[in-house]
Motif scaffolding. Sequence first.
Motif, PDB file in Angstrom:
ATOM      1  N   GLU A  25     -90.010  12.185  21.892  1.00 55.86           N
ATOM      2  CA  GLU A  25     -89.070  13.212  22.336  1.00 55.86           C
ATOM      3  C   GLU A  25     -87.749  12.509  22.610  1.00 55.86           C
ATOM      4  N   THR A  51     -87.070  21.488  20.047  1.00 54.33           N
ATOM      5  CA  THR A  51     -88.035  21.845  21.096  1.00 54.33           C
ATOM      6  C   THR A  51     -87.335  22.134  22.416  1.00 54.33           C
ATOM      7  N   LEU A  74     -89.380  15.179  18.458  1.00 52.24           N
ATOM      8  CA  LEU A  74     -89.044  16.433  19.119  1.00 52.24           C
ATOM      9  C   LEU A  74     -87.548  16.362  19.388  1.00 52.24           C
TER      10      LEU A  74
END
Length: 362
Positions: free
Chosen positions: A32, A218, A190
């Motif tokens: 992420e 996301t 992400l």
Amino acid sequence: MKHLDEYRSEAHATGLAEAIRRRVTKPWTLMEICGGQTHTLIRSGIDRMLPDEVTLVHGPGCPVCVTPIGVLDAAVDLVKRPEVTLLSFGDMLRVPGTSEDLLGARARGGDVRMVYSPLDAVQLAAAHPEREVVFLAVGFETTAPACALAVKRAKQEGLTNFSILCAHVRVPPAMEAILDAPDCRVQGFLAAGHVCTVMGYHEYEPIAERYGIPITVTGFEPSDLLQGIAMTLDALEAETHGVTNQYTRVVTREGNGPAQAVLDEVFDVVDREWRGIGTIPGGGFGVAKAYAAYDAAKKFGLGEPKADIDNACIAGEILRGVKRPPACPAFGTDCTPDHPLGAPMVSSEGACAAYYRYGRRP
Ligand code: SF4
């Protein structure tokens, strides 16, 4: 006390984690980008809900963490000038420079203040024409438009005592730098929903194509993150790549046109040092020629800031997802939020701070 929506989100998250368990057949490593997402993942225990095959590593999406120490040193030097008032966001004041942080410079009599918006700095400059007001401008494509607007407003108002020390950074070139590194482990990203709210996600399409990876835009709730993880894993298991959008309630492919227009007007894309990573081609925004009078680096004759890293701090490896915070020998011992050795432990979005705060200590 938790809000009802948080319970709903967590219940949804638990169901999604079960669905992921059933679908994963191979080991995968996902990153992420955003530090806010890192905190939600660790706080919610999502990393522990996932099957053993799935490894989450944490990206460089913490603006405080990637601002080079040279920029902080330049800010500390500026504060030594009696005519300068320096303003920035709160976390920046505690990040260690080479010799001291901005709070230390304030303790020695420097005029250092915390603000919530760059427009507050413009207002201060208008109210105090006798002061040179400098805004330490850090952050990603999310905060850069507000800073660009502040510069534009200062020019419209004819202010000559306002400038920015510009250290804004851009996400897509950093993703490419991470993927190009020989020790890269990342197989899917992400992407940060708030950056894409401004910039859209068309910039990510060539990256997904070139590197053959899935990228999922996301959101920030636990259930958003698990959906993003599930979508990325689905693509990996299906051996497909491309950009998909989990955060459809906010993000469009094209993003926010007016915000992008003000970025294009006030800033140029420039090469930029990222702390712990090095110079990233096209990795930042610099003040455009038409607004050069508002560039503190030019106004005060500051040199190009150098990237450096604290002794013992492995922030570069953390920010590139090569290691996670508990792998740092100083984590939770020599380095704590009260005595941080590096920016990832200082910042409210730093990965080391997340692991420490949510009980992942040695
Ligand atoms: S725990 Fe501290 S010293 Fe280690 S990487 Fe994080 S900030 Fe740097």
